[in-house]
Design an enzyme around this catalytic site. Structure first.
Site, PDB file in Angstrom:
ATOM      1  N   CYS A 148       0.380  -1.382   0.264  1.00 52.83           N
ATOM      2  CA  CYS A 148       0.119   0.058  -0.140  1.00 52.83           C
ATOM      3  C   CYS A 148       0.934   0.924   0.174  1.00 52.83           C
ATOM      4  O   CYS A 148       1.898   1.392   0.868  1.00 52.83           O
ATOM      5  CB  CYS A 148      -0.689  -0.006   1.104  1.00 52.83           C
ATOM      6  SG  CYS A 148      -2.094  -1.303   1.282  1.00 52.83           S
TER       7      CYS A 148
ATOM      8  N   ARG B 198       3.995  -0.356  -5.127  1.00 54.32           N
ATOM      9  CA  ARG B 198       3.979  -0.986  -4.072  1.00 54.32           C
ATOM     10  C   ARG B 198       2.733  -1.404  -3.598  1.00 54.32           C
ATOM     11  O   ARG B 198       2.156  -2.099  -2.350  1.00 54.32           O
ATOM     12  CB  ARG B 198       3.779   0.109  -2.251  1.00 54.32           C
ATOM     13  CG  ARG B 198       4.759   0.957  -2.630  1.00 54.32           C
ATOM     14  CD  ARG B 198       5.418   1.546  -1.250  1.00 54.32           C
ATOM     15  NE  ARG B 198       6.817   1.530  -0.825  1.00 54.32           N
ATOM     16  CZ  ARG B 198       7.489   0.646   0.040  1.00 54.32           C
ATOM     17  NH1 ARG B 198       6.858   0.810   1.221  1.00 54.32           N
ATOM     18  NH2 ARG B 198       8.175   0.330   0.107  1.00 54.32           N
TER      19      ARG B 198
ATOM     20  N   TRP C 268      -3.139  -2.887  -1.010  1.00 56.61           N
ATOM     21  CA  TRP C 268      -2.660  -3.837  -1.497  1.00 56.61           C
ATOM     22  C   TRP C 268      -3.769  -4.945  -0.790  1.00 56.61           C
ATOM     23  O   TRP C 268      -3.820  -4.837   0.378  1.00 56.61           O
ATOM     24  CB  TRP C 268      -1.498  -4.328  -1.406  1.00 56.61           C
ATOM     25  CG  TRP C 268      -1.036  -5.655  -1.861  1.00 56.61           C
ATOM     26  CD1 TRP C 268      -0.379  -5.962  -3.309  1.00 56.61           C
ATOM     27  CD2 TRP C 268      -0.657  -7.052  -1.038  1.00 56.61           C
ATOM     28  NE1 TRP C 268      -0.528  -7.809  -2.810  1.00 56.61           N
ATOM     29  CE2 TRP C 268      -0.754  -8.081  -1.000  1.00 56.61           C
ATOM     30  CE3 TRP C 268      -1.467  -6.453   0.759  1.00 56.61           C
ATOM     31  CZ2 TRP C 268      -0.550  -9.733  -0.884  1.00 56.61           C
ATOM     32  CZ3 TRP C 268      -1.089  -8.056   0.821  1.00 56.61           C
ATOM     33  CH2 TRP C 268      -0.552  -9.597   0.594  1.00 56.61           C
TER      34      TRP C 268
ATOM     35  N   ASN D 218      -1.642   1.851   6.178  1.00 53.41           N
ATOM     36  CA  ASN D 218      -1.008   0.853   5.658  1.00 53.41           C
ATOM     37  C   ASN D 218      -0.692  -0.214   7.413  1.00 53.41           C
ATOM     38  O   ASN D 218      -0.407   0.362   7.712  1.00 53.41           O
ATOM     39  CB  ASN D 218       0.402   1.225   5.354  1.00 53.41           C
ATOM     40  CG  ASN D 218      -0.251   1.586   3.709  1.00 53.41           C
ATOM     41  OD1 ASN D 218      -0.798   1.556   3.603  1.00 53.41           O
ATOM     42  ND2 ASN D 218       1.083   2.627   3.713  1.00 53.41           N
ATOM     43  N   GLY D 219      -1.443  -1.694   6.927  1.00 47.52           N
ATOM     44  CA  GLY D 219      -0.668  -1.866   8.379  1.00 47.52           C
ATOM     45  C   GLY D 219      -1.784  -2.992   8.447  1.00 47.52           C
ATOM     46  O   GLY D 219      -3.270  -2.726   7.689  1.00 47.52           O
TER      47      GLY D 219
ATOM     48  N   GLU E 258      16.638 -18.416  -6.802  1.00 47.43           N
ATOM     49  CA  GLU E 258      16.197 -17.375  -7.473  1.00 47.43           C
ATOM     50  C   GLU E 258      15.688 -16.996  -9.443  1.00 47.43           C
ATOM     51  O   GLU E 258      14.715 -16.548  -9.317  1.00 47.43           O
ATOM     52  CB  GLU E 258      17.622 -16.204  -7.521  1.00 47.43           C
ATOM     53  CG  GLU E 258      17.306 -14.913  -7.966  1.00 47.43           C
ATOM     54  CD  GLU E 258      16.431 -13.698  -7.593  1.00 47.43           C
ATOM     55  OE1 GLU E 258      16.124 -14.434  -6.343  1.00 47.43           O
ATOM     56  OE2 GLU E 258      16.194 -12.244  -7.452  1.00 47.43           O
TER      57      GLU E 258
ATOM     58  N   LYS F  43      12.322 -15.573 -10.241  1.00 47.55           N
ATOM     59  CA  LYS F  43      12.231 -14.845 -10.464  1.00 47.55           C
ATOM     60  C   LYS F  43      10.886 -14.792 -11.736  1.00 47.55           C
ATOM     61  O   LYS F  43      10.313 -13.936 -12.027  1.00 47.55           O
ATOM     62  CB  LYS F  43      13.094 -14.190 -11.733  1.00 47.55           C
ATOM     63  CG  LYS F  43      14.312 -13.140 -10.554  1.00 47.55           C
ATOM     64  CD  LYS F  43      12.988 -12.139 -10.180  1.00 47.55           C
ATOM     65  CE  LYS F  43      12.860 -11.530  -8.724  1.00 47.55           C
ATOM     66  NZ  LYS F  43      13.645 -12.078  -8.288  1.00 47.55           N
TER      67      LYS F  43
ATOM     68  N   GLU G 282       7.181 -15.372 -10.460  1.00 50.80           N
ATOM     69  CA  GLU G 282       6.632 -14.269  -9.728  1.00 50.80           C
ATOM     70  C   GLU G 282       6.046 -13.569 -11.431  1.00 50.80           C
ATOM     71  O   GLU G 282       4.636 -12.621 -10.526  1.00 50.80           O
ATOM     72  CB  GLU G 282       7.878 -13.185  -9.228  1.00 50.80           C
ATOM     73  CG  GLU G 282       8.081 -13.145  -8.101  1.00 50.80           C
ATOM     74  CD  GLU G 282       9.070 -12.787  -7.329  1.00 50.80           C
ATOM     75  OE1 GLU G 282       8.747 -11.544  -6.191  1.00 50.80           O
ATOM     76  OE2 GLU G 282      10.111 -12.291  -7.880  1.00 50.80           O
TER      77      GLU G 282
ATOM     78  N   HIS H 286      16.593 -37.538  -7.589  1.00 50.61           N
ATOM     79  CA  HIS H 286      15.847 -37.954  -6.107  1.00 50.61           C
ATOM     80  C   HIS H 286      13.947 -37.901  -5.832  1.00 50.61           C
ATOM     81  O   HIS H 286      13.686 -37.546  -4.438  1.00 50.61           O
ATOM     82  CB  HIS H 286      16.366 -37.426  -4.973  1.00 50.61           C
ATOM     83  CG  HIS H 286      17.762 -37.778  -4.599  1.00 50.61           C
ATOM     84  ND1 HIS H 286      18.518 -39.432  -4.343  1.00 50.61           N
ATOM     85  CD2 HIS H 286      19.071 -36.803  -4.632  1.00 50.61           C
ATOM     86  CE1 HIS H 286      19.505 -39.662  -4.173  1.00 50.61           C
ATOM     87  NE2 HIS H 286      20.228 -37.855  -4.625  1.00 50.61           N
TER      88      HIS H 286
ATOM     89  N   LYS I 145       5.447  -4.688  -4.033  1.00 46.41           N
ATOM     90  CA  LYS I 145       7.064  -4.457  -3.044  1.00 46.41           C
ATOM     91  C   LYS I 145       6.492  -3.716  -1.234  1.00 46.41           C
ATOM     92  O   LYS I 145       6.179  -3.687  -1.380  1.00 46.41           O
ATOM     93  CB  LYS I 145       7.388  -3.147  -3.715  1.00 46.41           C
ATOM     94  CG  LYS I 145       9.073  -3.099  -3.789  1.00 46.41           C
ATOM     95  CD  LYS I 145       9.463  -3.595  -4.783  1.00 46.41           C
ATOM     96  CE  LYS I 145      11.043  -3.787  -4.471  1.00 46.41           C
ATOM     97  NZ  LYS I 145      11.800  -4.914  -5.179  1.00 46.41           N
TER      98      LYS I 145
END
Ligand code: F6R
Length: 613
Positions: A2, A27, A74, A103-104, A486, A490, A493, A509, A608
């Protein structure tokens, strides 16, 4: 997550509030809204969707005011709908007195909601935030000063918040409060701003005051006042934003992610600047605030981080164990904080975070501190909560990272961890000549990343072969195992293709059961002592007709002969190979997502800086 922006001054607020949201859109971007006081009445415009939807709404129904607050969301509580978009308005029917953005997470919102409903306050949506607006309104009914009202509301709230508030009776005032979710004041000439991230403030002023947990702020055009909930008046400390506002412009690149991938030669230069000590074959990391004797005493290192930062920490594990022979444990911050992990006084605890605001990582840091353990931060965002709360640490100096998929921060973290490994190694068994060779290697990294970037057209061709894939395996050995993780992160996402990373040899395995002509494998396979073994593992996949993409050294014919595509990187000493090998994997994810038409800088469900647990 947010974004919050607040403004009070003499200019028209709405364009400033919306431009701020645009800069914060990375964000959180499922709904957007603004509230301002126009001729004594609260005007709210908000809607589900991107900031562009809000802009259109404001074009049809403008708001004329020189103050206000805005938010890009968000979703946590309640789906992304118009009513759940912030700002939320508090007050009884016919008397809308206050608007709030948040936010939160307010954890006890359900019980407060029941209490307020019993008193006649009507709720419109499902968010946890709406209770804050009505609590404010209830306090204001007593005729209180808005700042005093806010100070009485805050003790009722359990959870975390960055709040911005405007009230109908005090149009020139914007209030803010912070507990666990960042807020920063922009100190201008005849105007003040409030934001959840200095990125929104930078075009207006470089002078900022970061709020601390427990602090409340009142902004007017000419002044601002900070108070602590318990301790009263606070003398603000003014910091300067040390990057230019255009650092968060696209600058001709199609996406922020691509811009940030391409910036990585500079990222490594900035991460290493002044830190390589050629005359000692070592590195200097002054911000650790630890003497050579204290570092020499360490018997163990713990890294706590999330996501990409966790992958960077894993690279650090391999490098520190190799160069310094120190045992390293890499913990998911969200697990570490609730586990009872033994920490003795010879353990160095580091947390790694690009944003410096990740709730889980901050929780890990606070848990280590609570146990009386000194903590160190490897952080990008200057002035962030983790940077301020850590006892020492190292800044990445990567500049703002806007792409939701982290790229340059990973490289900066790996660069800093390589310096840390070198420094710890030189305090132990690493010889001068070995150290000097690593200094040389690190100095060559920016040019070598530049070489790796030149292979982008080859990567694009390989990306085409992945667009139809439903699942992709990423495989790497040793220090390339975290690079494979990584690469998989990527891809999933931003292209929404299922991807998993494994140590190469682990594939047989279990994951090998997935191999078929529709399931590509991406091998991270630069030259090194385990190269021949990797080639055998590739053969095992080929034998099952699995398509192969390899990241390998340009001119490695053997690798080329067993791969459908080779993404070339320059040959380099092993210690710096992760910094090179990750580049084609970032580009691969980027181009797959582009070819699939995905929204690269705003991938679905992500945002983000994850400031909720
Ligand atoms: C991946 C990504 C996330 C972050 C994670 C930690 O591209 O961006 O996985 O790496 O949320 O964030 P920081 O480093 O800000 O603590």
């Amino acid at each position: 997550m947010c974004g919050i922006v607040g403004y009070t001054g003499s200019k028209e607020a709405a364009p400033i509030l919306v431009a701020g949201l645009r800069r914060l859109e990375y964000r959180g971007y499922d709904s957007a809204g603004i509230a301002a006081v126009e001729d004594g009445s609260l005007e709210v415009r908000k809607q589900a969707g991107r900031v562009s939807v809000l802009e259109e709404l404001l074009r049809l129904r403008p708001v004329k005011a020189s103050n206000g607050i805005s938010h890009t969301r968000w979703a946590t509580h309640g789906p992304a709908t118009d009513v759940n978009a912030h700002p939320h308005v508090g007050g009884r029917a016919g008397r809308r007195s206050t608007a709030v953005v948040h936010n939160g997470v307010i954890e006890n919102h359900a019980s407060i909601r029941r209490e307020l409903e019993a008193e006649g306050f009507a709720f419109l949506g499902q968010t946890d935030t709406e209770v804050v607006a009505h609590l404010m309104a209830r306090e204001l009914e007593r005729g209180d000063d808005p700042m005093d009202a806010l100070l009485r509301v805050l003790p009722r709230l359990e959870g975390t918040y960055g709040l911005a508030v405007v009230t109908a009776d005090r149009p020139g005032e914007v209030l803010g409060a912070r507990l666990g979710s960042p807020l920063v004041v922009g100190v201008g000439e005849g105007e003040h701003l409030l934001a959840s991230d200095p990125v929104a403030i930078a075009p207006h002023t470089a002078n900022v005051a970061y709020l601390q947990d427990g602090e409340v702020v009142r902004l007017t055009a000419d002044d601002f006042e900070i108070r602590h909930r318990e301790r009263g008046s606070v003398t603000p400390r003014i910091d300067r934003i040390d990057w230019k506002p255009d650092a968060v412009e696209l600058g001709g690149h199609a996406h922020y992610m691509l811009k940030e991938i391409r910036e990585q030669p500079d990222t490594v230069i900035n991460a290493c600047r002044g830190r390589l000590v050629r005359s000692e074959g070592s590195a200097r990391l002054g911000g650790l605030n630890l003497t050579a004797r204290q570092l020499r005493r360490a018997r163990r290192v713990v890294f706590a981080a999330c996501g990409t930062s966790w992958h960077a920490a894993l690279v650090g594990e391999y490098l520190i164990e190799r160069l310094a022979h120190l045992p390293v444990e890499v913990e998911y911050a969200s697990e570490f904080r609730y586990r009872n992990a033994p920490l003795d006084d010879r353990t160095l605890v580091f947390v790694l975070s690009q944003s410096g605001e990740t709730a889980d990582t901050l929780g890990a840091l606070r848990e280590a501190k609570r146990r009386g353990h000194p903590t160190l931060g490897i952080v990008n965002t200057v002035g962030s909560t983790i940077a301020r709360e850590a006892d020492g640490g190292v800044y990445l100096h990567a500049g703002p990272e806007v792409g939701v998929a982290s790229t340059k921060a990973f490289s900066a973290q790996v660069a800093v961890l390589t310096l840390l490994a070198l420094h710890l190694g030189r305090l132990r068994q690493l010889s001068f000549s070995e150290g000097a060779a690593i200094v040389d290697a690190m100095e060559s990294v920016p040019a070598l990343i530049g070489e790796a970037l030149k292979a982008e057209p080859i990567v694009e061709a390989a990306a085409e072969s992945l667009t139809k894939a439903r699942s992709v395996l990423f495989l790497g050995r040793d220090v390339h195992y975290p690079v494979a993780l990584e690469g998989a992160l990527k891809l999933k996402e931003i292209s929404y293709i299922h991807a998993e990373g494994y140590p190469t040899a682990e594939m047989k395995h279990g994951p090998i059961a997935l191999i078929d002509p529709e399931t590509p494998s991406v091998f991270v396979a630069p030259r090194g002592p385990l190269h021949a073994k990797t080639l055998s593992n590739i053969e095992e996949v080929r034998a099952r007709r699995g398509p192969i993409i390899s990241v390998g050294v340009a001119g490695d014919d053997e690798l080329a002969s067993v791969s459908d595509h080779v993404l070339p990187i320059p040959d380099a000493p092993e210690v710096i190979q992760p910094l090179l090998a990750v580049v084609p994997l970032q580009l691969l994810a980027y181009h797959v997502a582009r070819l699939k038409g995905c929204d690269i800088d705003k991938p679905r469900n992500l945002a983000k800086s994850v400031t909720v647990e």
